[in-house]
Design an enzyme around this catalytic site. Structure first.
Site, PDB file in Angstrom:
ATOM      1  N   LYS A 117       0.814  -1.222   0.000  1.00  0.00           N
ATOM      2  CA  LYS A 117       0.000   0.000   0.000  1.00  0.00           C
ATOM      3  C   LYS A 117       0.848   1.273   0.000  1.00  0.00           C
ATOM      4  CE  LYS A 117      -1.683   0.983   3.811  1.00  0.00           C
ATOM      5  NZ  LYS A 117      -2.256   1.483   5.067  1.00  0.00           N
ATOM      6  N   ARG A 167     -10.638   4.592   9.969  1.00  0.00           N
ATOM      7  CA  ARG A 167     -10.460   3.265  10.569  1.00  0.00           C
ATOM      8  C   ARG A 167     -11.698   2.793  11.299  1.00  0.00           C
ATOM      9  NH1 ARG A 167      -5.162   0.973  12.429  1.00  0.00           N
ATOM     10  NH2 ARG A 167      -4.035   1.359  10.510  1.00  0.00           N
ATOM     11  N   ARG A 225      11.805 -11.537   5.155  1.00  0.00           N
ATOM     12  CA  ARG A 225      12.637 -10.389   5.525  1.00  0.00           C
ATOM     13  C   ARG A 225      13.719 -10.786   6.539  1.00  0.00           C
ATOM     14  NH1 ARG A 225       8.861  -5.100   5.732  1.00  0.00           N
ATOM     15  NH2 ARG A 225       8.048  -5.957   7.652  1.00  0.00           N
ATOM     16  N   ARG A 277      13.361 -10.458  12.250  1.00  0.00           N
ATOM     17  CA  ARG A 277      12.866  -9.614  13.341  1.00  0.00           C
ATOM     18  C   ARG A 277      11.613 -10.238  13.946  1.00  0.00           C
ATOM     19  NH1 ARG A 277      11.931  -3.864  10.927  1.00  0.00           N
ATOM     20  NH2 ARG A 277      10.365  -5.100   9.878  1.00  0.00           N
ATOM     21  N   ARG A 336      -1.362  -9.557  12.987  1.00  0.00           N
ATOM     22  CA  ARG A 336      -1.549  -8.228  12.398  1.00  0.00           C
ATOM     23  C   ARG A 336      -2.582  -8.267  11.270  1.00  0.00           C
ATOM     24  NH1 ARG A 336       4.195  -6.835  10.656  1.00  0.00           N
ATOM     25  NH2 ARG A 336       3.282  -5.021   9.656  1.00  0.00           N
TER      26      ARG A 336
END
Ligand SMILES: [Zn+2]
Length: 239
Positions: A14, A97, A135, A168, A179
């Protein structure tokens, strides 16, 4: 006025699309996440013991709605949208939101005789998980790599200093799933609201295409001529 509301889950790309849109339309990217981070950074800079890490955590928490009321966010956004650079439009990111925020925005736009166009950037969650779990970060210099799209030259070592790369905590699969679920819970009612009041909700599938191709789909959906390719392309790894 081009009032664009951009929805997309974590890892959907996004941010990249928002940047491309604002560049080609010449309107600002209004990200409530960035605005909150900025505010907290100012507070931290006044030297009351808030570290940048703590400030980032506070911003994330605020942004998730745990600490900021609709009223505060509404006012912050309204002020930003009233800035001179937003007279021709804006790309909203992270807002609205909640239903209360969506209704507030409707009302504000009504007053300006315009309506929002909602873009929902949808990416298959399995693909997002694969992207994000790829990642890796260098513990010494902080450089980020992606084993799928931007791998280090040598196995799992940092190109710059040869330090071993790590995953991470934020990029572990359980955290990413949480999430994504939180995003889903929060976003669904707002998207349903937009459908119920007959706003244009443009669904763009960004699962398998490179950012440029996704961007072309968005431009087609917006029926804008401002986004014509200049023919150069961006040289994204052609096979
Ligand atoms: Zn490094």
């Amino acid at each position: 006025m081009k009032a664009i509301v951009l929805f997309g889950s974590p890892g959907s790309g996004k941010g990249t699309q928002a940047k491309m849109l604002t560049q080609c339309l010449g309107i600002p990217h209004v990200s409530t996440g960035d605005m909150l981070r900025e505010r907290i950074r100012h507070v931290a800079e006044r030297g009351n013991g808030i570290t940048p890490e703590k400030a980032a955590r506070m911003a994330a928490k605020m942004h998730s709605g745990a600490l900021v009321s609709d009223q505060v966010v509404n006012q912050m956004v309204e002020e930003r949208l009233s800035d001179p650079d937003a007279t021709d439009g804006f790309v909203l990111d992270g807002y609205p939101r909640t239903l209360a925020q969506a209704e507030h925005l409707d009302h504000w736009l009504d007053g300006r005789g315009t309506r929002e166009v909602v873009i929902h950037l949808a990416v298959d969650y399995n693909i997002i998980i694969a992207r994000l779990t790829g990642r890796r970060q260098c513990t010494r210099c902080g450089t980020l790599y992606n084993m799928a799209s931007q791998p280090p030259r040598e196995d799992t070592l940092c190109d710059k200093d040869g330090t071993a790369l790590v995953i991470r905590d934020d990029d572990s699969e359980p955290v990413i799933r949480q999430r994504l679920e939180a995003y889903e819970r929060q976003t669904r009612p707002v998207l349903e609201y937009y459908a119920s009041v007959n706003r244009r909700v443009v669904m763009v599938d960004g699962s398998n295409d490179p950012p440029e191709a996704v961007f072309r789909k968005i431009c087609q959906a917006l029926e804008t001529d401002d986004c014509q390719e200049d023919g150069r392309g961006t040289g994204e790894d052609a096979p």
